[in-house]
Each structure stands twice: as structure tokens, then as C-alpha cells.
Design a protein around this motif. Structure first.
Motif, PDB file in Angstrom:
ATOM      1  N   VAL A 169       0.833  -1.213   0.000  1.00  0.00           N
ATOM      2  CA  VAL A 169       0.000   0.000   0.000  1.00  0.00           C
ATOM      3  C   VAL A 169       0.865   1.260   0.000  1.00  0.00           C
ATOM      4  N   PRO A 170       1.842   1.411   0.930  1.00  0.00           N
ATOM      5  CA  PRO A 170       2.725   2.590   0.843  1.00  0.00           C
ATOM      6  C   PRO A 170       3.489   2.662  -0.476  1.00  0.00           C
ATOM      7  N   LEU A 171       3.951   1.504  -0.987  1.00  0.00           N
ATOM      8  CA  LEU A 171       4.686   1.483  -2.257  1.00  0.00           C
ATOM      9  C   LEU A 171       3.832   2.020  -3.389  1.00  0.00           C
ATOM     10  N   MET A 172       2.607   1.506  -3.513  1.00  0.00           N
ATOM     11  CA  MET A 172       1.732   1.942  -4.603  1.00  0.00           C
ATOM     12  C   MET A 172       1.293   3.389  -4.434  1.00  0.00           C
ATOM     13  N   ARG A 173       1.116   3.827  -3.205  1.00  0.00           N
ATOM     14  CA  ARG A 173       0.759   5.232  -2.969  1.00  0.00           C
ATOM     15  C   ARG A 173       1.874   6.157  -3.468  1.00  0.00           C
ATOM     16  N   ARG A 174       3.095   5.814  -3.169  1.00  0.00           N
ATOM     17  CA  ARG A 174       4.210   6.674  -3.572  1.00  0.00           C
ATOM     18  C   ARG A 174       4.482   6.590  -5.070  1.00  0.00           C
ATOM     19  N   ARG A 175       3.952   5.567  -5.708  1.00  0.00           N
ATOM     20  CA  ARG A 175       4.069   5.471  -7.166  1.00  0.00           C
ATOM     21  C   ARG A 175       2.911   6.171  -7.876  1.00  0.00           C
ATOM     22  N   GLY A 176       1.945   6.688  -7.087  1.00  0.00           N
ATOM     23  CA  GLY A 176       0.888   7.495  -7.667  1.00  0.00           C
ATOM     24  C   GLY A 176      -0.502   6.905  -7.622  1.00  0.00           C
ATOM     25  N   ASN A 178      -4.188   5.737  -6.123  1.00  0.00           N
ATOM     26  CA  ASN A 178      -5.083   6.152  -5.049  1.00  0.00           C
ATOM     27  C   ASN A 178      -5.254   4.979  -4.074  1.00  0.00           C
ATOM     28  N   MET A 179      -5.896   5.236  -2.924  1.00  0.00           N
ATOM     29  CA  MET A 179      -6.003   4.209  -1.893  1.00  0.00           C
ATOM     30  C   MET A 179      -6.838   3.021  -2.349  1.00  0.00           C
ATOM     31  N   SER A 180      -7.887   3.266  -3.133  1.00  0.00           N
ATOM     32  CA  SER A 180      -8.710   2.154  -3.605  1.00  0.00           C
ATOM     33  C   SER A 180      -7.891   1.188  -4.449  1.00  0.00           C
ATOM     34  N   ALA A 181      -7.083   1.729  -5.360  1.00  0.00           N
ATOM     35  CA  ALA A 181      -6.244   0.879  -6.206  1.00  0.00           C
ATOM     36  C   ALA A 181      -5.135   0.216  -5.400  1.00  0.00           C
ATOM     37  N   ALA A 182      -4.501   0.978  -4.480  1.00  0.00           N
ATOM     38  CA  ALA A 182      -3.392   0.439  -3.682  1.00  0.00           C
ATOM     39  C   ALA A 182      -3.854  -0.718  -2.806  1.00  0.00           C
ATOM     40  N   THR A 183      -4.995  -0.567  -2.138  1.00  0.00           N
ATOM     41  CA  THR A 183      -5.495  -1.644  -1.286  1.00  0.00           C
ATOM     42  C   THR A 183      -6.016  -2.814  -2.111  1.00  0.00           C
ATOM     43  N   ALA A 184      -6.578  -2.523  -3.281  1.00  0.00           N
ATOM     44  CA  ALA A 184      -7.050  -3.603  -4.155  1.00  0.00           C
ATOM     45  C   ALA A 184      -5.888  -4.476  -4.608  1.00  0.00           C
ATOM     46  N   MET A 185      -4.763  -3.865  -4.965  1.00  0.00           N
ATOM     47  CA  MET A 185      -3.607  -4.618  -5.436  1.00  0.00           C
ATOM     48  C   MET A 185      -2.932  -5.393  -4.315  1.00  0.00           C
ATOM     49  N   ALA A 186      -3.110  -4.967  -3.067  1.00  0.00           N
ATOM     50  CA  ALA A 186      -2.509  -5.676  -1.940  1.00  0.00           C
ATOM     51  C   ALA A 186      -3.084  -7.077  -1.780  1.00  0.00           C
ATOM     52  N   ASN A 187      -4.344  -7.273  -2.171  1.00  0.00           N
ATOM     53  CA  ASN A 187      -4.983  -8.577  -1.970  1.00  0.00           C
ATOM     54  C   ASN A 187      -4.448  -9.668  -2.893  1.00  0.00           C
ATOM     55  N   PRO A 188      -4.387  -9.488  -4.212  1.00  0.00           N
ATOM     56  CA  PRO A 188      -3.795 -10.548  -5.041  1.00  0.00           C
ATOM     57  C   PRO A 188      -2.314 -10.750  -4.755  1.00  0.00           C
ATOM     58  N   LEU A 189      -1.621  -9.707  -4.277  1.00  0.00           N
ATOM     59  CA  LEU A 189      -0.214  -9.877  -3.918  1.00  0.00           C
ATOM     60  C   LEU A 189      -0.061 -10.623  -2.597  1.00  0.00           C
ATOM     61  N   SER A 190      -1.097 -10.609  -1.752  1.00  0.00           N
ATOM     62  CA  SER A 190      -1.062 -11.381  -0.510  1.00  0.00           C
ATOM     63  C   SER A 190      -1.292 -12.866  -0.763  1.00  0.00           C
ATOM     64  N   LEU A 191      -1.956 -13.209  -1.856  1.00  0.00           N
ATOM     65  CA  LEU A 191      -2.318 -14.607  -2.104  1.00  0.00           C
ATOM     66  C   LEU A 191      -1.111 -15.521  -2.323  1.00  0.00           C
ATOM     67  N   PRO A 192      -0.147 -15.193  -3.215  1.00  0.00           N
ATOM     68  CA  PRO A 192       1.011 -16.090  -3.358  1.00  0.00           C
ATOM     69  C   PRO A 192       1.840 -16.157  -2.077  1.00  0.00           C
ATOM     70  N   MET A 193       1.890 -15.030  -1.333  1.00  0.00           N
ATOM     71  CA  MET A 193       2.585 -15.041  -0.055  1.00  0.00           C
ATOM     72  C   MET A 193       1.920 -16.011   0.907  1.00  0.00           C
ATOM     73  N   ALA A 194       0.585 -15.977   0.957  1.00  0.00           N
ATOM     74  CA  ALA A 194      -0.150 -16.837   1.880  1.00  0.00           C
ATOM     75  C   ALA A 194       0.013 -18.309   1.515  1.00  0.00           C
ATOM     76  N   LEU A 195      -0.062 -18.631   0.231  1.00  0.00           N
ATOM     77  CA  LEU A 195       0.089 -20.019  -0.209  1.00  0.00           C
ATOM     78  C   LEU A 195       1.486 -20.556   0.077  1.00  0.00           C
ATOM     79  N   ALA A 196       2.497 -19.810  -0.346  1.00  0.00           N
ATOM     80  CA  ALA A 196       3.874 -20.269  -0.151  1.00  0.00           C
ATOM     81  C   ALA A 196       4.253 -20.268   1.321  1.00  0.00           C
ATOM     82  N   GLY A 197       3.835 -19.239   2.036  1.00  0.00           N
ATOM     83  CA  GLY A 197       4.156 -19.142   3.453  1.00  0.00           C
ATOM     84  C   GLY A 197       3.509 -20.246   4.264  1.00  0.00           C
TER      85      GLY A 197
END
Length: 268
Positions: A169-176, A178-197
């Protein structure tokens, strides 16, 4: 106990779909406190309470991140061209982070959680970019930067059991974004982490620390089921608010929630 888990699972679902938290910021402190209270510090479970909390939180994220991603996809808020290049690197980092967490004591993992939260909050408040107005289009990253960032997100998220939102979320915010897009992208990026972890937590700890019936490695299966049910309820309740929260307010509430979790983990 399970009613409380259900209620907090619902809260985790709300934070997952609206803030991309993956539920870890709610689940890890809650499970840690409850395991210490119900089993005692001197028991096998109590001595491994932080590992159990982190591993179970990571497992719950498989369910929550999948549902939240689907909801955001339907709402059209996921920018997939920004997500896809990071997925493999996040999964690789998650395996490294989970393996590192198993080799550390529960106290080290807990304080790593606290320190990382504090740094993230201070960085968001003091450094320009997070609280400012979003700009478009999102600024690109190079290939090697993408690899380093993806591995870093996965490693930290799996080590602490919090999903990738605290970094993405902070990374996407600093790249430009908005919060809706930043938080939306955090979810699919959490999925491979959750599976592998989760796979790493289960496989590497299956025989190392037997916790008894109801555990798969460090994953508390009963807690997982109740939290997953609560998460599903929370996601259903919060889904109508996707994309409807004003951007600056969205960022402020995100930081407020991080601060609340930080204080909780310092006091327990």
C-alpha cells in the motif's frame, strides 16, 4: 473463545477488503493473546504462541485474499499490469520469510512485528507521498527493482504473518496510486505469499514441534476454520464500500488502524 475469534475474523474480513491487510494485523495479536491466556506461557503451545499466530494468520489469508481479490475484480479496482510482475517474487520471498520465522524465537518474531509497524507508520507520516493526493499514471519500476521489492514484500509478510499490505500500500501510494487501487492490489499480492508461506510453515514445522491434535505444523486448524468463516462475513459486509471511501480519509484510517495494532502488540 470461538465467538471472539468469529467476531475478530469478521473484522479481519473488513480490513482485508477495504485496506488490503489480509487480516494479519487483527489475527496475529488476537491469537497470540488468546493462546497465552488459554494455554499458559509454560506449555508447548504457549512457548510457540507467536509462531502459531503467524502461521494461522498466513493460512487464513489464503481464504480472505482470494475472496477480496474476487470482490475487487468485480469492482474493477485491481490494476493487473502492476500486480503480475510481482507475483512470483512475492511467493519466493514468502518461502524465505516463513523459513526464517521458524528458526527465530517467538519473542523475536513479536518484536520484529512491533518494530516494522513503527517504522511503517513513521515513514508514512513523515515522508511525502503517502498522505498526498494520488497522481496518475502509476510510475513504473525496473526489472531488478521489481524483483527486489517482490522478494522483500513476501519475506517480511510471511515472517510477520501480516500479508503484503504494509509494504504494497505505501509502495503503490508513492508510485501514484489512489487508496482504492493500492489496497485492491494488496490482496492478489497477498495470495502467493499466503500459499507459499503456509506450505512452508506446515512442512518445515510438522515434526519439529508437535503441538497436539488440531494442528497442522504451526497452523491451528480450528482457529483457522472459525476465522475463515468470520472473514467471509466481514468481506460480504464491507464489499459495498469498495471504491467509495474518500482517498485522504482512506489513507488516514489505514494509518490509524496500524497505530492501534502497534499499541496492542506493545502492551501484550
Amino acid at each position: 473463545m470461538y465467538l471472539l475469534l468469529l467476531l475478530f475474523g469478521c473484522l479481519a474480513g473488513v480490513t482485508t477488503v477495504l485496506f488490503g491487510f489480509g487480516g494479519g494485523f487483527v489475527v496475529v495479536p488476537l491469537l497470540y493473546v488468546m493462546l497465552m491466556a488459554t494455554h499458559g506461557a509454560g506449555t508447548v503451545v504457549g512457548q510457540n504462541a507467536m509462531h502459531v499466530a503467524v502461521a494461522t494468520s498466513t493460512c487464513v489469508m489464503i481464504f480472505g485474499a482470494s475472496l477480496a481479490t474476487l470482490r475487487h475484480q468485480r469492482a474493477g479496482t485491481v490494476i493487473w499490469q502492476e500486480v503480475r510482475p510481482l507475483l512470483i517474487y512475492v511467493a519466493l520471498g514468502a518461502m524465505l520469510g516463513a523459513a526464517a520465522a521458524i528458526s527465530l524465537s517467538g519473542a523475536w518474531v513479536r518484536w520484529a512485528f512491533v518494530v516494522y509497524l513503527a517504522i511503517t507508520i513513521l515513514d508514512a507520516v513523515l515522508r511525502p507521498g503517502f498522505m498526498g493526493e494520488a497522481s496518475a499514471p502509476i510510475r513504473p519500476m525496473g526489472r531488478w527493482t521489481t524483483a527486489a521489492v517482490g522478494v522483500g514484500i513476501g519475506a517480511v509478510a510471511a515472517l510477520l504473518g501480516v500479508g503484503g499490505s504494509v509494504m504494497t500500500v505505501p509502495l503503490m501510494r508513492r508510485r501514484g496510486a489512489n487508496m482504492s487501487a493500492a489496497t485492491a492490489m494488496a490482496n492478489p499480492l497477498s495470495l502467493p505469499m499466503a500459499l507459499a508461506g503456509t506450505a512452508t510453515y506446515v512442512l518445515l514445522s510438522w515434526h519439529a514441534t508437535p503441538l497436539g491434535a488440531g494442528y497442522a505444523g504451526y497452523v491451528d486448524l480450528w482457529a483457522f476454520l472459525v476465522l475463515a468463516l468470520g472473514s467471509w462475513l466481514g468481506i460480504r459486509l464491507a464489499a459495498p464500500w469498495i471504491g467509495r471511501i474518500p482517498d485522504r480519509l482512506h489513507a488516514q484510517v489505514y494509518l490509524l488502524l496500524l497505530s492501534t495494532v502497534l499499541m496492542t502488540m506493545v502492551m501484550v
